[in-house]
Design a protein around this motif. Structure first.
Motif, short mmCIF file in Angstrom:
data_model
loop_
_atom_site.label_atom_id
_atom_site.label_comp_id
_atom_site.label_asym_id
_atom_site.label_seq_id
_atom_site.Cartn_x
_atom_site.Cartn_y
_atom_site.Cartn_z
N GLY A 139 0.86 10.76 2.30
CA GLY A 139 -0.47 10.21 2.00
C GLY A 139 -0.70 8.84 2.61
N LEU A 140 0.09 8.48 3.63
CA LEU A 140 -0.17 7.20 4.31
C LEU A 140 -1.19 7.40 5.42
N ASP A 141 -1.34 8.60 5.85
CA ASP A 141 -2.25 8.92 6.95
C ASP A 141 -2.92 10.26 6.60
N ALA A 151 -3.67 6.35 -3.29
CA ALA A 151 -2.68 5.30 -3.56
C ALA A 151 -2.00 5.56 -4.91
N ILE A 163 -2.07 1.52 6.87
CA ILE A 163 -0.68 1.40 6.39
C ILE A 163 0.29 1.67 7.52
N VAL A 164 -0.01 2.70 8.30
CA VAL A 164 0.92 3.12 9.36
C VAL A 164 1.11 1.98 10.36
N LYS A 183 0.84 -1.21 0.00
CA LYS A 183 0.00 0.00 0.00
C LYS A 183 0.87 1.26 0.00
N LEU A 240 3.69 1.59 -1.38
CA LEU A 240 4.24 1.77 -2.73
C LEU A 240 3.19 2.27 -3.72
N GLY A 241 1.93 2.24 -3.30
CA GLY A 241 0.89 2.78 -4.18
C GLY A 241 -0.14 1.76 -4.66
N PHE A 242 -0.04 0.54 -4.15
CA PHE A 242 -1.08 -0.44 -4.50
C PHE A 242 -2.34 -0.06 -3.74
N GLY A 243 -3.38 0.22 -4.49
CA GLY A 243 -4.61 0.73 -3.89
C GLY A 243 -5.40 -0.36 -3.17
N PRO A 244 -6.45 0.04 -2.43
CA PRO A 244 -7.24 -0.93 -1.65
C PRO A 244 -7.81 -2.06 -2.51
N ASN A 272 4.20 10.52 7.40
CA ASN A 272 3.03 9.72 7.00
C ASN A 272 1.96 10.60 6.35
N GLU A 332 -9.29 6.97 -1.19
CA GLU A 332 -8.17 6.08 -0.82
C GLU A 332 -7.47 5.53 -2.07
#
Lengths: 383, 229
Positions: B57-59, B82, A375-376, A296, A298-302, B53, B78
């Motif tokens: 864009g992780l949070d 991503a 992700i965090v 996620k 790296l940019g792989f979406g949900p 974060n 979301e």
């Protein structure tokens, strides 16, 4: 949508034992499903294939009671009867009574047999001729020949039990069935021969199990049935004349409500398999929390992450399912206790579709979990 | 003042554990310009990683606004966020966060799967990135076959493989010995100086922070000092 397919395969290989166990559980479940379907479809198919222009006359008491041979002439005299053929269950023992050596053994008249069943089997002309002219010969179905390794020209001995005396029979032909209503697990011999030997040995004689009647017109079936049975109503050998479908259904009804029973068993097996697969997918998902976090990041979406998890469970289940249905395929056409097993293409499609559904159901919850993963939190988890 | 790459405006971030609320960031204003190398320092729990974060864009912040080249990240779903990350941000972690079942090259190729590049071009790009960080000879090795310094180089290669506008490094030298740490910092400085790569780095190490253009100190979610080196 691109997937990290290499990662997916690497994971399946890394946890190969877990993957293998899951694959085996799906394989077994779908093989059981295929096996059960094989019976159900076999029953349905043999009933559907039953000829509508044939009747069978049997004893009104039961299929296992005999009728006097002289009745044959009365039946043949009806003008609606194009031809008729008597069958008599010889039973007997070949080598021993183990299941490997149990198959149908019937006495009949070869000429009558050909007139009624000639269209339903393939047998070389020379075999027909040799069988009809030599009383001590017989023909066997392909399955029996394969199982017992019989060859044309071989002589076998059947030891009588219902009918007394031993019969030495030369195999002159191996037949193949053209229809699912006619099985390939039977030996046909001259009724005259078995009758004569039994009589010489003080056993039963001049008795017949059934007559198969080939009608001139299938519309005449109901009236002829009624007339034959009415003619014997007051005798000591009351008859029951049925169309071929009703006759065949007696064998399948011996199994009771087997389709329902099989459906219940099959469903239980599939649900158990679903639990096993779902458990594996949860374990996999739990092992990969950090990895999903990395993907996620790296940019792989949900959606992609969800599909990644789902595809993994689908691969395991569909491969296992495909192997399961393939394992059942060789049973197609085999006769098992009065049912000719059937594995049509629809069973393959159903098996693989069910396996796919198993994959979907078992993967959906872990996939949703992966999709919603923070992700965090995930990347913070140490390997 | 240069052209802003991203900007955090009046950002609040609160973590909740049961009834307890932990204010990690409070009304934070923070801007990073294109081509800058910024170090974030401060004690544990001061909000340094939270800034990374949110910037990456992780949070998402509880309050305030985050813009990247003028685009409000709060407007993105979301899925879109991503996609935005894949195009614009490279991450480097203290724990490297490589995928152990993949080789160095395949780890670097992962973010490239999200680009329109074909298989051969992805491979070439991944190998180029590994060469840039000086570890091309290890492309077929798995993370467990490498030293910490080498793993971190692979991690940097993965971060730069897509040529992102922003590199976010969370204590990239935290798990390394002095020699490897210096080499990694040299590499980051080179990326910044030669390629104009914008970098924001969280660190506890003052020597590492000295390599940045600007050092910002945080305490309890608030920016307390800012210095230019």
């Amino acid at each position: 949508m691109r997937f990290p397919l290499r990662l997916l395969i690497a994971h399946l290989m890394k946890n190969w034992f877990r993957s293998l166990l899951t694959l085996i559980s799906v394989f077994v479940a779908i093989a059981i499903f295929g096996f059960l379907r094989m019976f159900i479809v076999g029953m349905e198919t043999s009933l559907e294939a039953a000829a509508s222009n044939k009747l069978v006359t049997q004893s009104a008491i039961s299929l296992f009671s005999h009728l006097p041979m002289r009745l044959g002439q009365d039946i043949a005299d009806h003008q609606e009867v194009e031809s008729s053929c008597h069958w008599t269950w010889f039973g007997g023992i070949y080598i021993d009574t183990s299941p490997d050596h149990i198959w149908g053994r019937f006495g009949c008249d070869p000429d009558e047999f050909r007139a009624v069943y000639g269209d339903e089997i393939d047998l070389p002309e020379e075999a027909w001729q040799e069988w009809r002219t030599t009383k001590t010969t017989c023909i066997v179905g392909k399955n029996v020949a394969n199982r017992e390794k019989f060859k044309v020209g071989q002589t076998i001995t059947l030891e009588g039990d219902l009918f007394l005396g031993n019969l030495d029979l030369e195999i002159v032909g191996i037949y193949k069935s053209r229809t699912r209503a006619f099985d390939e697990d039977t030996l046909f011999m001259h009724w005259d021969y078995m009758n004569e030997v039994s009589k010489q040995n003080g056993g039963r004689h001049d008795r017949v199990s059934t007559w198969t009647i080939l009608l001139d017109d299938e519309k005449n079936g109901p009236t002829l049935s009624a007339r034959i049975d009415a003619a014997n109503e007051a005798s000591d050998h009351r008859t029951r004349t049925l169309n071929m479908r009703a006759f065949q259904s007696q064998f399948t009804s011996m199994w009771g409500n087997l389709p329902l029973f099989f459906t219940i068993i099959g469903t239980i097996v599939l649900v158990a398999c679903l639990m096993v697969t779902a458990n594996t997918m949860f374990l996999n998902a739990r092992d990969r929390v950090r990895e999903v976090g990395i993907l996620k990041t790296l940019g792989f979406g949900p959606k992609r992450v969800m599909m990644f998890t789902l595809v993994e469970s689908m691969i395991l289940c569909v491969v296992g399912g495909a192997l399961g249905v393939l394992a059942v395929a060789p049973m197609d056409g085999r006769s098992m206790m009065f049912v000719i097993a059937a594995v049509p293409p629809s069973t393959f499609v159903e098996g693989i579709a069910i396996a796919g559904l198993l994959g979907l159901l078992s993967g959906i919850a872990p996939a949703m979990m992966a999709m919603r993963l923070s992700i965090v939190e995930a990347v913070r988890k140490r390997a | 003042m240069g052209e802003a790459l991203f900007r955090l405006e009046s950002v609040d971030r609160v973590y909740r554990r049961g009834t307890e609320e932990l204010h990690v960031l409070q009304g934070l204003d923070f801007q990073v310009d294109k081509g800058e190398f910024v170090a974030l320092m401060g004690p544990s729990g001061s909000g340094k990683s939270t800034i990374l974060n949110i910037a990456g864009g992780l949070d998402r912040p509880d309050l305030g606004r985050v813009t990247f080249e003028g685009q409000d990240l709060g407007d993105l779903s979301e899925g879109d966020l991503a996609g935005w990350r894949a195009r614009n941000v490279g991450f480097i972690f203290q724990a490297y966060n490589l995928i152990p079942v993949l080789t160095a090259r395949h780890n670097v190729e992962l973010p490239l799967l999200l680009t329109p590049l074909g298989r051969r071009r992805r491979r070439e790009q991944a190998e180029l990135a590994l060469e840039v960080v000086g570890i091309g000879h290890r492309s077929g090795h798995y993370p467990k076959q490498m030293s910490g310094g080498e793993e971190q180089r692979v991690s940097i290669a993965r971060a730069i493989a897509t040529d992102p506008k922003l590199l976010l490094a969370d204590e990239p030298t935290g798990d390394l010995d002095a020699e490897n740490a210096a080499a990694i910092l040299d590499l980051l400085c080179r990326l910044n100086e030669e390629n104009g790569q914008t970098i924001v780095m969280v660190t506890h190490d003052p020597n590492a922070a000295d390599r940045a253009h600007r050092v910002m100190h945080l305490e309890k979610g608030v920016l307390v000092t800012e210095a230019t080196t």
